[in-house]
Design a protein around this motif. Structure first.
Motif, PDB file in Angstrom:
ATOM      1  N   ALA A  38       0.828  -1.208   0.000  1.00 34.80           N
ATOM      2  CA  ALA A  38       0.000   0.000   0.000  1.00 34.80           C
ATOM      3  C   ALA A  38       0.860   1.255   0.000  1.00 34.80           C
ATOM      4  N   VAL A  39       1.958   1.223   0.752  1.00 31.89           N
ATOM      5  CA  VAL A  39       2.864   2.371   0.804  1.00 31.89           C
ATOM      6  C   VAL A  39       3.466   2.628  -0.569  1.00 31.89           C
ATOM      7  N   SER A  40       3.893   1.562  -1.249  1.00 34.66           N
ATOM      8  CA  SER A  40       4.523   1.720  -2.556  1.00 34.66           C
ATOM      9  C   SER A  40       3.515   2.132  -3.636  1.00 34.66           C
ATOM     10  N   ALA A  41       2.317   1.577  -3.586  1.00 34.67           N
ATOM     11  CA  ALA A  41       1.279   1.954  -4.558  1.00 34.67           C
ATOM     12  C   ALA A  41       0.715   3.335  -4.258  1.00 34.67           C
ATOM     13  N   ASP A  42       0.680   3.700  -2.967  1.00 32.27           N
ATOM     14  CA  ASP A  42       0.211   5.006  -2.469  1.00 32.27           C
ATOM     15  C   ASP A  42      -1.187   5.358  -2.955  1.00 32.27           C
ATOM     16  N   LEU A  43      -2.071   4.376  -2.873  1.00 29.07           N
ATOM     17  CA  LEU A  43      -3.496   4.589  -3.125  1.00 29.07           C
ATOM     18  C   LEU A  43      -4.190   4.672  -1.761  1.00 29.07           C
ATOM     19  N   PRO A  44      -5.231   5.485  -1.602  1.00 28.34           N
ATOM     20  CA  PRO A  44      -5.937   5.526  -0.316  1.00 28.34           C
ATOM     21  C   PRO A  44      -6.283   4.113   0.160  1.00 28.34           C
ATOM     22  N   THR A  45      -5.873   3.779   1.380  1.00 31.48           N
ATOM     23  CA  THR A  45      -5.924   2.397   1.870  1.00 31.48           C
ATOM     24  C   THR A  45      -6.501   2.324   3.270  1.00 31.48           C
ATOM     25  N   VAL A  46      -7.404   1.360   3.471  1.00 30.11           N
ATOM     26  CA  VAL A  46      -7.874   0.997   4.806  1.00 30.11           C
ATOM     27  C   VAL A  46      -7.400  -0.421   5.083  1.00 30.11           C
ATOM     28  N   VAL A  47      -6.802  -0.629   6.242  1.00 27.88           N
ATOM     29  CA  VAL A  47      -6.317  -1.949   6.637  1.00 27.88           C
ATOM     30  C   VAL A  47      -7.287  -2.560   7.640  1.00 27.88           C
ATOM     31  N   ILE A  48      -7.683  -3.804   7.384  1.00 28.29           N
ATOM     32  CA  ILE A  48      -8.539  -4.527   8.335  1.00 28.29           C
ATOM     33  C   ILE A  48      -7.825  -5.794   8.784  1.00 28.29           C
ATOM     34  N   PRO A  49      -7.392  -5.864  10.049  1.00 23.88           N
ATOM     35  CA  PRO A  49      -6.882  -7.137  10.572  1.00 23.88           C
ATOM     36  C   PRO A  49      -8.032  -8.129  10.754  1.00 23.88           C
ATOM     37  N   VAL A  50      -7.726  -9.413  10.595  1.00 24.33           N
ATOM     38  CA  VAL A  50      -8.782 -10.418  10.740  1.00 24.33           C
ATOM     39  C   VAL A  50      -9.185 -10.634  12.186  1.00 24.33           C
ATOM     40  N   GLY A  51      -8.291 -10.270  13.129  1.00 22.06           N
ATOM     41  CA  GLY A  51      -8.605 -10.388  14.546  1.00 22.06           C
ATOM     42  C   GLY A  51      -8.098 -11.673  15.173  1.00 22.06           C
ATOM     43  N   PRO A  52      -7.927 -11.659  16.498  1.00 24.82           N
ATOM     44  CA  PRO A  52      -7.405 -12.827  17.214  1.00 24.82           C
ATOM     45  C   PRO A  52      -8.471 -13.875  17.491  1.00 24.82           C
ATOM     46  N   THR A  61       0.861  -8.078  17.306  1.00 23.90           N
ATOM     47  CA  THR A  61       1.778  -6.937  17.306  1.00 23.90           C
ATOM     48  C   THR A  61       1.549  -6.064  16.085  1.00 23.90           C
ATOM     49  N   MET A  62       1.483  -6.680  14.897  1.00 25.51           N
ATOM     50  CA  MET A  62       1.312  -5.903  13.673  1.00 25.51           C
ATOM     51  C   MET A  62      -0.057  -5.234  13.609  1.00 25.51           C
ATOM     52  N   ALA A  63      -1.075  -5.886  14.152  1.00 30.57           N
ATOM     53  CA  ALA A  63      -2.402  -5.263  14.187  1.00 30.57           C
ATOM     54  C   ALA A  63      -2.387  -4.016  15.074  1.00 30.57           C
ATOM     55  N   CYS A  64      -1.704  -4.095  16.223  1.00 34.61           N
ATOM     56  CA  CYS A  64      -1.597  -2.933  17.121  1.00 34.61           C
ATOM     57  C   CYS A  64      -0.774  -1.817  16.476  1.00 34.61           C
ATOM     58  N   ILE A  65       0.318  -2.195  15.809  1.00 30.95           N
ATOM     59  CA  ILE A  65       1.150  -1.209  15.114  1.00 30.95           C
ATOM     60  C   ILE A  65       0.344  -0.509  14.018  1.00 30.95           C
ATOM     61  N   THR A  66      -0.456  -1.278  13.286  1.00 28.79           N
ATOM     62  CA  THR A  66      -1.266  -0.716  12.200  1.00 28.79           C
ATOM     63  C   THR A  66      -2.241   0.329  12.736  1.00 28.79           C
ATOM     64  N   GLU A  67      -2.856   0.008  13.863  1.00 23.07           N
ATOM     65  CA  GLU A  67      -3.784   0.960  14.480  1.00 23.07           C
ATOM     66  C   GLU A  67      -3.034   2.200  14.964  1.00 23.07           C
ATOM     67  N   LEU A 106      -9.155   1.471  11.607  1.00 24.55           N
ATOM     68  CA  LEU A 106     -10.088   2.138  12.509  1.00 24.55           C
ATOM     69  C   LEU A 106      -9.803   1.764  13.961  1.00 24.55           C
ATOM     70  N   PRO A 107     -10.171   2.629  14.915  1.00 24.41           N
ATOM     71  CA  PRO A 107      -9.961   2.322  16.332  1.00 24.41           C
ATOM     72  C   PRO A 107     -10.609   0.998  16.724  1.00 24.41           C
ATOM     73  N   MET A 108      -9.897   0.232  17.546  1.00 24.57           N
ATOM     74  CA  MET A 108     -10.300  -1.084  18.080  1.00 24.57           C
ATOM     75  C   MET A 108     -10.092  -2.214  17.082  1.00 24.57           C
ATOM     76  N   SER A 109      -9.613  -1.902  15.870  1.00 22.64           N
ATOM     77  CA  SER A 109      -9.495  -2.949  14.853  1.00 22.64           C
ATOM     78  C   SER A 109      -8.476  -4.020  15.219  1.00 22.64           C
ATOM     79  N   ALA A 110      -7.506  -3.700  16.052  1.00 21.22           N
ATOM     80  CA  ALA A 110      -6.449  -4.655  16.371  1.00 21.22           C
ATOM     81  C   ALA A 110      -6.914  -5.782  17.274  1.00 21.22           C
TER      82      ALA A 110
END
Length: 569
Positions: free
Chosen positions: A132-146, A202-208, A214-218
Motif C-alpha cells: 500500500a505504501v509503494s502503490a500510495d493509493l488511499p488504503t484501509v487496513v482490516i486485521p482479521v482479529g485474534p 503486534t502488527m495489528a496494534c502497530i497498524t492501528e 479504525l480504532p479497536m481494529s487490532a
C-alpha cells in the motif's frame, strides 16, 4: 470525482476503445451502468483453505462490501497470495516480499480509487502495508482479529505461547501422548490469529497506532459480530476516501506516526518480528527506523499490556479493557497525539473516545507497569556489529547478564539432529548458538531462534537458557533469546567464527553481546573462512531474486530495489 472504471486503462492505442472493451467484458458479470459509473473500492481476498487465521475473511469481505455500497461506491474483490505461518515452506518470511509485490502490482494494474486490505497472519499485514505504501493509493487496513481463548483442565489456553510451553512439557516427559493430543485440539478453538502478543497481534496494534485502520481494529476477536461491524464501517471510510482521493499512505505515515508505532511496539510487549516489519515499511517511505533511537525508547517506555508471553492475559481481555485507544491514553505524552489517521481524526480524538473499564487489569497505568522498560533491547558487540535484538520482557531476569560456553549448531538441520542427543556436551549454563539461519542462510530467516532446550536438560528441570542466532523467533515465545544477529553468518558475519567451547557474554543492561576470543584469533579464523557457493535452490525463479537482493534484518529483509532510493547494500 474518482476515476472509477476509467482509471488505468489497458494500452490498446485508443483510450475510447479501451474503456468500451473494459465495460463490455465486465458487463458479463451482470453489472449495470449505474454500478460501473461509481467510484471503485478494491478489496483484497486473502482467504485460503490453508490459512485458518483468515477463516473469517469471506464474512469480512461481505461486511466491507455492504459498507462500500451503503456509501454509494462500487466494491470489487480481487485475490492475492495468502500466507499462513505454519503452512509456508520453508518459512512465511521467505514469501512476505512476494506477497507485497503481488498486492502492489494488483493494486496498480486494476482500476480502483481506494483499496481495503484484509490480513492477519504474521507476514500478511506487513506485506499488505508495504504494498500500500509503494502503490500510495488511499488504503484501509482490516486485521482479521485474534482467536478466542481455549481451555484445558481448568486452565485458559492460547496459541501459541501455550503451544510452546506445553510442547516443552511433553518433550520433558511431564505430559503423555494422550494429553498432548487433547491439548492439540484445544489450543486454537476458533479462526483468527494467535490470541497472545505474537507477531500477528503486534502488527495489528502497530497498524492501528500508525493510523491505517479504525480504532479497536487490532483487538476485536475474529468470530465476534463487532469484527464485522468494524469491517462495514471500514468499507464506508474506504468509499469516502475513494471520492476524496485521500488520505494516501504517504500522508498518514509521517516521522511522528512511525515513532508512535515504535512506542506502542515497546509498550505492548510486542514481537521482535514487528521491528523487522516496521523497518521494511518505513524503508518504502522517506523515513527510517533508527535502531539506537528504538532502543532508547525501550528504556523510556514501560510494558503496560499484561499479555502472554510477557504477562498473563490474552487479546480478548486487552480488547474488553479498551484496546489500543485505552493503551494510547495511558501512554499520553509519550506519543504524538496530533498524528492523523485515515479518517481525518487525530490520535488525540481516538484517545478522547477511549472506553474507561472499571476494574480491568489487562492495560496497566504507567505507575504500575508489567515491566519498567519496553519489550525489546538492541544489542551490539563483536558478535553483532550491525545489531541484534532481545525481547527482554519475555526473558528470565537472572540470565540477562550471563557468560557461558558456546554450543554451536551449524544449521537448523544440524540442531534438529543433535539437540536431543544424550551425548551432546551441554550444561544449563552454556549458550546455545545457531547459525546459517538468517535471511540468506536458511533461506528466509525462519522462526528457529527459539532453540529447544536439550531434552536431557529439560528432564532435569531446566526451563530457560541463553540462546543466540541470526534467525527470528515467534512473538509468542518466552525465553532469553538473542535474535537477528547482523550481519548473518551466511554472508560472513562474526557468528560464523564462533566455535563450540568459546565463551560468550550477554549483558542486556549494557546492550552487549560479545564473543570472548582475542582479536588475533578472530582475524586468523576470518582469514581461513570460505563462504559457500550459491546454493542450487537459489539459481532460478523467485528463489534467485530472493537470494540476490534480500537485505539484512537491520534493513527490514526487504529486497534492496524496493526501498525508496534503494540499491544493493
Amino acid at each position: 470525482m474518482a476515476d472509477g472504471l476509467r482509471k488505468g486503462l489497458t494500452s490498446y492505442g485508443d483510450a475510447g476503445f479501451s474503456l468500451f472493451l473494459r465495460k463490455a467484458f465486465i458487463k458479463a458479470m451482470g453489472y449495470s451502468d449505474d454500478a460501473l459509473n461509481r467510484p471503485i473500492v478494491g478489496i483484497t481476498n486473502t482467504y485460503s483453505d490453508y490459512n485458518p487465521c483468515h477463516g473469517n475473511v469471506p464474512q469480512i469481505i461481505e461486511a466491507v462490501k455492504r459498507g462500500v455500497m451503503l456509501t454509494g461506491a462500487m466494491p470489487m474483490v480481487f485475490p492475492t497470495i495468502s500466507i499462513a505461518e505454519s503452512f509456508a515452506y520453508p518459512t512465511s518470511m521467505y514469501l512476505r516480499n512476494l506477497m507485497a509485490m503481488d498486492t502492489e502490482e494488483m493494486i496498480r494494474a486494476q482500476p480502483m480509487d481506494a483499496v481495503v486490505v484484509i490480513g492477519g497472519c504474521d507476514k500478511t499485514l506487513p506485506a499488505q502495508i508495504m504494498a500500500a505504501v509503494s502503490a500510495d493509493l488511499p488504503t484501509v487496513v482490516i486485521p482479521v482479529g485474534p482467536m478466542v481463548v481455549g481451555h484445558h483442565k481448568g486452565e485458559v489456553l492460547g496459541a501459541c505461547t501455550d503451544c510452546r510451553r506445553l510442547w516443552g512439557k511433553y518433550r520433558a516427559g511431564e505430559i503423555d501422548d494422550v494429553e498432548i493430543e487433547a491439548v492439540n485440539g484445544r489450543l486454537a478453538p476458533s479462526v483468527g490469529t494467535c490470541m497472545v502478543m505474537g507477531t500477528a497481534s503486534t502488527m495489528a496494534c502497530i497498524t492501528e497506532a500508525l493510523g491505517l485502520s479504525l480504532p479497536m481494529s487490532a483487538t476485536i476477536p475474529a468470530p465476534h459480530a463487532e469484527r464485522f461491524r468494524l469491517a462495514e464501517a471500514s468499507g464506508k471510510v474506504a468509499a469516502a476516501m475513494a471520492v476524496a482521493k485521500g488520505p494516501k499512505p504517504s500522508e498518514v505515515l509521517t516521522k511522528s506516526s512511525f515513532r508512535n508505532a515504535q512506542v506502542v511496539l515497546q509498550a505492548i510487549g510486542g514481537s521482535t518480528n514487528g521491528l523487522i516489519h516496521l523497518t521494511a515499511i518505513a524503508n518504502r517511505t522517506e523515513h527510517r527506523i533508527d535502531l539506537e533511537a528504538f532502543d532508547k525508547l525501550g528504556r523510556e517506555v514501560p510494558v503496560l499490556i499484561d499479555l502472554k508471553p510477557s504477562g498473563e492475559h490474552y487479546m480478548e481481555h486487552f480488547h474488553h479493557a479498551g484496546g489500543v485507544p485505552k493503551l494510547m491514553a495511558q501512554l499520553g505524552e509519550l506519543l504524538d497525539l496530533d498524528a492523523k489517521t485515515i479518517t481525518g481524526a487525530t490520535l488525540r480524538d481516538v484517545v478522547a473516545a477511549a472506553e474507561e473499564v472499571p476494574g480491568q487489569d489487562a492495560i496497566r497505568p504507567r505507575k504500575n507497569p508489567i515491566k519498567p522498560e519496553g519489550a525489546m533491547a538492541v544489542l551490539h558487540g563483536n558478535l553483532a556489529p550491525r545489531g541484534a535484538v532481545i525481547k527482554h520482557s519475555a526473558a528470565s531476569p537472572k540470565l540477562l547478564q550471563h557468560t557461558g560456553r558456546a554450543v554451536v549448531f551449524e544449521s537448523v538441520e544440524d540442531m534438529t539432529l543433535r539437540v536431543d542427543d544424550p551425548a551432546l556436551d551441554v550444561t544449563a549454563d552454556d549458550v546455545l548458538v545457531l547459525r546459517n539461519a538468517g535471511p540468506k542462510g536458511a533461506p528466509g530467516m525462519p522462526e528457529a531462534g527459539y532453540l529447544p532446550i536439550p531434552r536431557k536438560l529439560l528432564r532435569a528441570g531446566v526451563k530457560d537458557m541463553v540462546r543466540i542466532s541470526d534467525a527470528r523467533m515467534s512473538g509468542t515465545a518466552f525465553g532469553t533469546i538473542v535474535l537477528h544477529i547482523t550481519p548473518e553468518s551466511a554472508v560472513g558475519g562474526p557468528l560464523t567464527l564462533v566455535r563450540s567451547g568459546d565463551m560468550i557474554r550477554l549483558d542486556v543492561e549494557k546492550r552487549r553481546i560479545d564473543l570472548l576470543v582475542d582479536t588475533a584469533e578472530l582475524e586468523k579464523r576470518s582469514a581461513a573462512l570460505k563462504l559457500p557457493p550459491t546454493p542450487e535452490w537459489a539459481r532460478r525463479g523467485y528463489a534467485h531474486l530472493f537470494n540476490e537482493t534480500i537485505l539484512q534484518a537491520d534493513e527490514g529483509c526487504d529486497f534492496d530495489f524496493m526501498r525508496v532510493g534503494g540499491s544493493s547494500s
